[in-house]
Design a protein around this motif. Structure first.
Motif, PDB file in Angstrom:
ATOM      1  N   TRP A  88     -29.215 -95.135 -29.789  1.00  0.00           N
ATOM      2  CA  TRP A  88     -29.882 -96.193 -29.340  1.00  0.00           C
ATOM      3  C   TRP A  88     -28.927 -96.720 -27.735  1.00  0.00           C
ATOM      4  CZ3 TRP A  88     -34.465 -93.952 -29.059  1.00  0.00           C
ATOM      5  CH2 TRP A  88     -34.935 -93.466 -29.711  1.00  0.00           C
ATOM      6  N   ASN A  89     -28.141 -97.157 -28.651  1.00  0.00           N
ATOM      7  CA  ASN A  89     -27.318 -98.514 -27.946  1.00  0.00           C
ATOM      8  C   ASN A  89     -26.183 -97.847 -27.175  1.00  0.00           C
ATOM      9  OD1 ASN A  89     -29.025-101.048 -29.012  1.00  0.00           O
ATOM     10  ND2 ASN A  89     -28.206-100.350 -31.005  1.00  0.00           N
ATOM     11  N   PHE A  90     -25.498 -96.894 -27.309  1.00  0.00           N
ATOM     12  CA  PHE A  90     -25.052 -95.664 -26.495  1.00  0.00           C
ATOM     13  C   PHE A  90     -25.080 -94.675 -26.411  1.00  0.00           C
ATOM     14  CE2 PHE A  90     -23.003 -99.591 -28.911  1.00  0.00           C
ATOM     15  CZ  PHE A  90     -22.307-100.625 -28.172  1.00  0.00           C
ATOM     16  N   MET A  91     -25.682 -94.105 -27.456  1.00  0.00           N
ATOM     17  CA  MET A  91     -25.105 -92.220 -26.611  1.00  0.00           C
ATOM     18  C   MET A  91     -25.780 -92.486 -25.554  1.00  0.00           C
ATOM     19  SD  MET A  91     -26.153 -88.898 -28.642  1.00  0.00           S
ATOM     20  CE  MET A  91     -26.328 -87.224 -27.259  1.00  0.00           C
ATOM     21  N   LEU A  92     -27.619 -92.298 -25.235  1.00  0.00           N
ATOM     22  CA  LEU A  92     -28.020 -92.472 -24.118  1.00  0.00           C
ATOM     23  C   LEU A  92     -28.021 -93.049 -23.408  1.00  0.00           C
ATOM     24  CD1 LEU A  92     -31.343 -92.634 -26.285  1.00  0.00           C
ATOM     25  CD2 LEU A  92     -30.398 -90.580 -25.972  1.00  0.00           C
ATOM     26  N   LYS A  93     -27.105 -94.439 -22.870  1.00  0.00           N
ATOM     27  CA  LYS A  93     -26.974 -94.787 -21.917  1.00  0.00           C
ATOM     28  C   LYS A  93     -25.451 -94.735 -21.096  1.00  0.00           C
ATOM     29  CE  LYS A  93     -29.233 -99.126 -23.648  1.00  0.00           C
ATOM     30  NZ  LYS A  93     -29.030-100.319 -24.852  1.00  0.00           N
ATOM     31  N   GLY A  94     -24.847 -93.572 -21.811  1.00  0.00           N
ATOM     32  CA  GLY A  94     -23.853 -92.568 -21.311  1.00  0.00           C
ATOM     33  C   GLY A  94     -22.760 -93.047 -21.810  1.00  0.00           C
ATOM     34  N   ASN A  95     -22.387 -93.972 -22.994  1.00  0.00           N
ATOM     35  CA  ASN A  95     -21.923 -94.814 -23.282  1.00  0.00           C
ATOM     36  C   ASN A  95     -20.850 -94.284 -24.729  1.00  0.00           C
ATOM     37  OD1 ASN A  95     -20.767 -96.755 -21.263  1.00  0.00           O
ATOM     38  ND2 ASN A  95     -22.863 -97.890 -22.058  1.00  0.00           N
ATOM     39  N   TRP A  96     -20.545 -93.371 -25.392  1.00  0.00           N
ATOM     40  CA  TRP A  96     -20.628 -92.525 -26.301  1.00  0.00           C
ATOM     41  C   TRP A  96     -20.044 -90.967 -26.502  1.00  0.00           C
ATOM     42  CZ3 TRP A  96     -18.749 -94.131 -30.822  1.00  0.00           C
ATOM     43  CH2 TRP A  96     -18.774 -93.543 -32.050  1.00  0.00           C
ATOM     44  N   PHE A  97     -18.714 -90.853 -26.323  1.00  0.00           N
ATOM     45  CA  PHE A  97     -18.194 -89.150 -25.873  1.00  0.00           C
ATOM     46  C   PHE A  97     -17.883 -88.938 -26.905  1.00  0.00           C
ATOM     47  CE2 PHE A  97     -17.733 -92.802 -23.026  1.00  0.00           C
ATOM     48  CZ  PHE A  97     -18.105 -92.302 -22.020  1.00  0.00           C
ATOM     49  N   GLY A  98     -18.541 -88.729 -28.235  1.00  0.00           N
ATOM     50  CA  GLY A  98     -18.264 -87.894 -29.263  1.00  0.00           C
ATOM     51  C   GLY A  98     -17.202 -87.853 -30.427  1.00  0.00           C
ATOM     52  N   ALA A  99     -16.414 -87.703 -30.524  1.00  0.00           N
ATOM     53  CA  ALA A  99     -14.919 -87.639 -31.649  1.00  0.00           C
ATOM     54  C   ALA A  99     -13.978 -89.065 -30.990  1.00  0.00           C
ATOM     55  CB  ALA A  99     -14.352 -86.503 -31.289  1.00  0.00           C
ATOM     56  N   SER A 100     -14.284 -89.140 -29.031  1.00  0.00           N
ATOM     57  CA  SER A 100     -13.742 -89.825 -28.417  1.00  0.00           C
ATOM     58  C   SER A 100     -13.763 -91.624 -28.665  1.00  0.00           C
ATOM     59  CB  SER A 100     -13.405 -89.574 -27.040  1.00  0.00           C
ATOM     60  OG  SER A 100     -12.196 -88.525 -26.197  1.00  0.00           O
ATOM     61  N   GLY A 101     -15.293 -91.760 -29.265  1.00  0.00           N
ATOM     62  CA  GLY A 101     -15.855 -92.697 -29.563  1.00  0.00           C
ATOM     63  C   GLY A 101     -16.147 -93.552 -28.092  1.00  0.00           C
ATOM     64  N   PHE A 102     -16.334 -94.779 -27.707  1.00  0.00           N
ATOM     65  CA  PHE A 102     -16.413 -95.179 -27.012  1.00  0.00           C
ATOM     66  C   PHE A 102     -15.797 -95.686 -25.184  1.00  0.00           C
ATOM     67  CE2 PHE A 102     -17.727 -98.113 -30.901  1.00  0.00           C
ATOM     68  CZ  PHE A 102     -18.596 -98.055 -30.382  1.00  0.00           C
ATOM     69  N   ILE A 103     -14.644 -93.923 -25.731  1.00  0.00           N
ATOM     70  CA  ILE A 103     -13.372 -94.003 -24.281  1.00  0.00           C
ATOM     71  C   ILE A 103     -13.614 -93.029 -24.039  1.00  0.00           C
ATOM     72  CG2 ILE A 103     -11.337 -94.086 -24.025  1.00  0.00           C
ATOM     73  CD1 ILE A 103     -10.661 -95.906 -26.416  1.00  0.00           C
ATOM     74  N   ARG A 104     -14.457 -92.262 -22.766  1.00  0.00           N
ATOM     75  CA  ARG A 104     -14.455 -91.553 -22.419  1.00  0.00           C
ATOM     76  C   ARG A 104     -12.890 -90.984 -22.120  1.00  0.00           C
ATOM     77  NH1 ARG A 104     -13.317 -90.142 -16.668  1.00  0.00           N
ATOM     78  NH2 ARG A 104     -12.827 -91.603 -15.857  1.00  0.00           N
ATOM     79  N   PRO A 105     -13.177 -89.514 -22.536  1.00  0.00           N
ATOM     80  CA  PRO A 105     -12.269 -88.863 -22.214  1.00  0.00           C
ATOM     81  C   PRO A 105     -11.403 -88.555 -21.104  1.00  0.00           C
ATOM     82  CG  PRO A 105     -14.083 -87.620 -23.746  1.00  0.00           C
ATOM     83  CD  PRO A 105     -14.716 -88.872 -23.031  1.00  0.00           C
ATOM     84  N   THR A 106     -10.458 -88.539 -21.005  1.00  0.00           N
ATOM     85  CA  THR A 106      -9.468 -88.595 -19.155  1.00  0.00           C
ATOM     86  C   THR A 106      -9.244 -87.177 -18.761  1.00  0.00           C
ATOM     87  OG1 THR A 106      -7.912 -88.773 -20.002  1.00  0.00           O
ATOM     88  CG2 THR A 106      -8.139 -90.330 -19.568  1.00  0.00           C
TER      89      THR A 106
END
Length: 422
Positions: free
Chosen positions: A401-419
């Motif tokens: 609710w707080n991160f994934m739907l807002k585009g701020n959760w990246f699976g195994a990378s957690g809160f850090i967008r993969p580069t």
């Protein structure tokens, strides 16, 4: 620039679409190429968005179903446009689609995130049984019936409890037995373990698709005295007689039940069937690594989540790994005309509840190979553990609710967008 997302009404109502829409907006912004408000539009006539993975917790008496849904429009930020309609036809050759009301909408890029549908009516007698509060028949695969699962489990004092899984593709293929294990533990903790027999009837050839976890689950099943019938597919329910009919390789078999938990068959949405963007099975046909459409003529069409042809289990966890890849590739194509180096390896996860306070965390990728995130510091994920249980029960819903739907959760990378090597 106009990006369009198709999210029609479905049980999961847009997890993949909301996630990737927000990730795309954030990706363009981070590159100094911020989109204008409304450049990304979400098409969805649904009133509510549901966090379906929590329905197992509802069925186990751990959450209230009302906590698993929110108004869809409350989840769409103001910089994304919301068109409260569903799509009727796709016209990829003209970069357009037509809504159910007849409205024609053009796009520069299209992300298809329709999810799949639950085919309740394909099992005669099931809908009637689900509507009857005294039938003993329930399912965690519906918001309307998830709490009936708990009422039936809590009320059963003795008899035969049957849990089913259909052959073919379903959302979260581990869920049919998650609720079974929770029921087993509930019966045991309340002194009913010897009074209720439990059997798992599955249309699949094994208890689970990944051997490592299948072996562990089979050992658990034997230890707990739970019966199993493989390649048994539920085809009808007789609520008056309390009989369930299954097809097998040798014909049909009728099974008596006191409690029946049904995981119904599923498939592509009816609206997807016969559309030019789908394969023979009705799934949006995309490259399994890039999530771009397999037809070169439809290079601006993408798909994500349950509606896609990706050969992996259909879970919310899979979406967390698919979204960054699709985002990076779509951004790169728009920005440079070429795909990025981002590729999806088929990662998915199935948090297998095995009882109150314990969970087996199955994580795997293409080829049904384990790909575990926590085993190095929390221990073997095929062994049910309390730490994994609380990830499923508390951490994952909070993150969703707080991160994934807002585009701020990246699976195994957690809160850090993969580069992806940038």
């Amino acid at each position: 620039m106009f990006l369009d997302f198709f999210l029609p009404r479905s049980a999961h109502s847009g997890s993949a679409g909301l996630t990737v829409a927000n990730q795309l907006y954030n990706r363009f912004k981070s590159a100094g190429k911020a989109l204008n408000p409304g450049d990304i539009a979400i098409l969805d006539a649904a009133e509510y968005h549901y966090f379906q993975p929590a329905w197992t917790l509802v069925g186990a008496g751990l959450k209230q179903k009302e906590d698993t849904r929110r108004k869809l429009d409350s989840l769409i930020p103001s910089h994304l446009a919301h068109i409260p309609e569903n799509v009727k036809t796709f016209e990829p050759k003209t970069n357009s689609l037509t809504t159910a009301s007849g409205r024609k909408i053009g796009y520069e890029s299209l992300v298809v995130a329709t999810g799949l549908q639950t085919n309740w009516s394909s099992i005669p007698g099931l809908e009637k049984a689900l509507a009857d509060p005294k039938s003993g028949v329930s399912s965690i695969y519906s918001y309307n019936t998830a709490d009936k699962v708990w009422r039936d489990i809590d009320a059963l004092r003795s008899g035969k409890a049957i849990f089913t899984q259909p052959a073919g593709v379903i959302k979260c293929a581990g869920a049919p037995q998650k609720i079974m294990w929770m029921a087993w533990d509930r019966f045991r903790r309340t002194g009913r373990g010897d009074m209720v027999s439990i059997d798992f009837y599955t249309g699949m050839p094994a208890i689970f698709s990944v051997k490592k976890y299948a072996d562990a689950l089979e050992e658990l099943r034997i230890q707990r005295g739970v019966g199993i019938a493989l390649k048994h597919n539920l085809v009808s329910v007789d609520p008056e007689a309390h009989k369930a009919t299954f097809t097998t390789a040798d014909g049909t078999v009728d099974v008596d039940y006191t409690l029946l938990h049904v995981s119904p068959p599923m498939g592509p949405l009816d609206v997807m069937k016969g559309q030019p963007i789908v394969d023979e099975g009705g799934w949006a046909s995309v490259d399994k690594a890039t999530l771009r459409h397999t037809n070169p003529e439809y290079g601006n069409v993408w798909a994500i989540g349950d509606c896609s042809s990706l050969p992996t289990s259909k879970t919310a966890a899979a979406v967390t790994s698919q979204a960054p890849v699709l985002t990076e590739n779509l951004f790169s194509v728009v920005d440079t005309g070429k795909l990025s180096s981002a590729t999806y390896d088929g990662y998915t996860s199935c948090p297998l509840l095995t009882g109150y306070g314990q969970l087996m965390l199955a994580e795997f990728k293409y080829g049904l190979e384990p790909k575990e995130s926590f085993s190095s510091f929390l221990g073997d994920q095929a062994i049910p553990r309390a730490a994994y249980y609380y990830l499923k029960k508390d951490f994952f819903p909070w993150t969703y609710w707080n991160f994934m739907l807002k585009g701020n959760w990246f699976g195994a990378s957690g809160f850090i967008r993969p580069t992806y090597g940038q």
